[in-house]
Design an enzyme around this catalytic site. Structure first.
Site, mmCIF file in Angstrom:
data_model
loop_
_atom_site.group_PDB
_atom_site.id
_atom_site.type_symbol
_atom_site.label_atom_id
_atom_site.label_comp_id
_atom_site.label_asym_id
_atom_site.label_seq_id
_atom_site.Cartn_x
_atom_site.Cartn_y
_atom_site.Cartn_z
ATOM 1 N NE ARG A 23 45.347 39.107 38.537
ATOM 2 C CZ ARG A 23 44.958 39.350 39.794
ATOM 3 N NH1 ARG A 23 45.857 39.690 40.705
ATOM 4 N NH2 ARG A 23 43.683 39.295 40.132
ATOM 5 C CB SER A 109 44.116 43.237 41.476
ATOM 6 O OG SER A 109 43.564 43.558 42.722
ATOM 7 C CG HIS A 110 46.793 42.626 45.233
ATOM 8 N ND1 HIS A 110 45.626 41.995 44.904
ATOM 9 C CD2 HIS A 110 47.674 41.654 45.587
ATOM 10 C CE1 HIS A 110 45.780 40.690 45.072
ATOM 11 N NE2 HIS A 110 47.012 40.460 45.477
ATOM 12 C CE LYS A 119 40.470 41.713 39.208
ATOM 13 N NZ LYS A 119 40.145 42.523 40.420
ATOM 14 C CG ASP A 258 42.439 46.737 45.262
ATOM 15 O OD1 ASP A 258 41.681 47.654 44.892
ATOM 16 O OD2 ASP A 258 42.209 45.532 45.024
ATOM 17 C CG ASP A 260 41.455 46.181 40.709
ATOM 18 O OD1 ASP A 260 41.858 46.187 41.879
ATOM 19 O OD2 ASP A 260 40.765 45.251 40.234
ATOM 20 C CG ASP A 262 38.495 45.241 42.953
ATOM 21 O OD1 ASP A 262 39.548 45.489 43.572
ATOM 22 O OD2 ASP A 262 38.281 44.141 42.391
ATOM 23 N NE ARG A 263 41.621 43.544 47.336
ATOM 24 C CZ ARG A 263 42.699 43.047 47.933
ATOM 25 N NH1 ARG A 263 42.591 42.371 49.049
ATOM 26 N NH2 ARG A 263 43.891 43.260 47.426
ATOM 27 C CG HIS A 350 36.815 41.394 46.894
ATOM 28 N ND1 HIS A 350 36.882 42.238 45.804
ATOM 29 C CD2 HIS A 350 37.980 40.702 46.894
ATOM 30 C CE1 HIS A 350 38.030 42.053 45.173
ATOM 31 N NE2 HIS A 350 38.716 41.131 45.820
#
Length: 477
Positions: A23, A109-110, A119, A258, A260, A262-263, A350
């Site tokens: 990141r 992500s966020h 990832k 979020d 991507d 995934d949440r 998650h």
């Protein structure tokens, strides 16, 4: 004798390789050159020469370019790249799991628009952390940046594959939503990948039968500059638009994803945020009941140590075994695999599923909530209240330059009043009897910033607030 200082290239890699992913700010440590080196290093680490490697990316401006650079590095080391293009992170896990191939997903992500990242997954959506291969990938990438990438005897190929329809169909096979009552749902995709996945899974964009949902879309346009708000629903300010829209449209509930996707965060009909621990308890109960009905007797469910006490209570009451873990994405994925747990829930929204290769999937958690709520009458706020009997503070961050001194102040203040546990940070649980309300709190240092993170829970709001305020005063000196 001190070890030699890392080169500039290695120093930049060290700065962007975190505990569970890569990141960083685009154009600094994260460049096309470094990403190509990561691609080559990843293939070496997972021994994918002559094998398939999945590469996907989100909607950030730099993501397609980085995905191409990674594919160049991977093919130079002999891997055959399956480029799945625009996708959510859990779509990349689906591709990794269903194809039995390692994967790289380009997303931050966020994080704000200036950031990007990677990832990584081993074959079968298995997580990779610093301790399980990410440090080796970083070091190999450093070698390639300094010495150049050595081409494999046979270079790999690149094929482009769209997995969205298969992904949507697979999720539909795990949670049956066809018989739920009609519902109006506001969805805030935050200009992230939920704008692609929600129409496919909850709508008919992937050619699946329509569900009894009226979806009210907010910010479904894929835009990595995040023109409306940051795609981080964990921050209350980023839920305001969704909360307002749920009330204005008279919706049954709202969902926020979020960047991507995934949440997933849930909002009730009044605009109130449903605590992620309540979602974890709801999904845990459904998954336990499902596998017990199929004949499983020895069922376990993972929860990290800062979820509500009600989560392990729910698991135990359903006849399953709660497994407490430290906080951390790849760590929990590893624990899912080691324990065979049917489900895992984190305070950060998650949610991990055995039927999804042990990986996390916010969409799947949302589908469970929709199935549970849609099978009954009443309001979501009523259902959520049943699964939120205690008062939680949420995570409170404080800038702390001397963490050991803060720990010492806390231990001195609570010695004789509480039990201490250093399983992950410092957990302090009050010594109470049946006449006193219970309470506990956890403080954990951030991996990347000079912060202490505090989470408090109490039997009631007054108890929680009193402990919260006392501990914050100690942390902040």
């Amino acid at each position: 004798m001190n070890p030699p200082a890392p080169s500039d290239a290695r120093a930049r890699l060290n700065a962007i390789v975190k505990a569970y992913d890569v990141r960083g700010i685009v154009g600094e440590g994260l460049t096309e050159e470094s990403v190509e080196a990561f691609g080559a290093a990843f293939v070496d680490e997972v021994e994918a020469a002559g094998e398939r490697v999945v590469v996907g990316h989100d909607m950030r401006d730099s993501s397609p370019v980085f995905a191409e650079a990674f594919a160049r590095g991977a093919t130079r080391r002999g891997a055959d790249v399956v480029a799945i293009g625009l996708c959510s992170t859990d779509q990349s896990y689906f591709a990794s799991g269903s194809m039995g191939a390692p994967a790289a997903m380009f997303t931050a992500s966020h994080n704000p628009a200036a950031y990007n990242g990677i990832k990584f997954s081993r074959a079968g959506a298995q997580g990779i952390s610093l301790d399980t291969g990410l440090a080796a990938i970083r070091d190999r990438a450093g070698d390639y940046l300094e010495q150049g990438i050595a081409d494999a005897p046979v270079s790999g190929s690149i094929v482009h594959v769209d997995v969205l329809a298969d992904y949507a169909a697979y999720l539909r096979s795990l949670v049956n939503l066809s018989a739920v009552r009609p519902m109006k749902i506001v969805v805030d995709a935050g200009n992230g990948m939920g704008g692609l996945t929600v129409p496919a899974v909850l709508g008919d964009a992937a050619g699946l039968p329509a569900l009894p949902f009226e979806i009210v879309p907010l910010y479904f346009e894929l835009d990595g500059t995040f023109p409306n708000h940051e795609a981080n629903p964990l921050e209350p300010a980023n839920l305001v638009d969704l909360q307002r829209a749920v009330v204005e449209h008279g919706a049954d509930l709202g969902l926020a994803f979020d960047g991507d996707a995934d949440r997933c965060f849930v909002v009730d009909e009044r605009g109130g945020a449903v605590n992620p621990s309540a979602v974890a308890a709801i999904v845990a109960l459904r998954e336990i009941e499902r596998v017990r009905a199929a004949g499983e007797d020895d069922v376990s469910v993972i929860h990290n140590l800062i979820t509500s006490r009600f989560v392990p209570e729910t698991i135990e009451e359903a006849g399953a075994t709660p497994v407490r873990t430290r906080v951390g994405h790849s760590l929990i994925k590893d624990q899912m695999r080691l324990t065979g747990a049917v489900f895992g829930g984190e305070h950060s929204a998650h949610y991990y599923f055995r039927d999804f290769w042990g990986a996390d999937n916010g969409m799947l958690a949302a589908m469970h909530v929709l199935a549970e709520f849609g099978a009954q009458g009443g309001l979501l706020s009523t259902l959520a209240a049943r699964f939120t009997p205690y008062a939680l503070s949420g995570e409170i961050n404080s800038t702390v330059t001397d963490v050991p001194a803060a720990y010492t102040r806390i231990v001195e203040a609570f010695t004789g009043r509480a039990d201490f546990d250093e399983f992950d940070g410092l957990t302090v649980e009050g010594i109470t009897d049946e006449s006193e309300p219970f309470w506990w709190f956890n403080v954990r240092p951030s991996n990347t910033e000079p912060l202490l993170r505090l989470n408090v829970e109490g039997a009631d709001a007054a108890t929680m607030a009193a402990i919260r305020d006392e501990v914050l005063a100690l942390i902040r000196g």
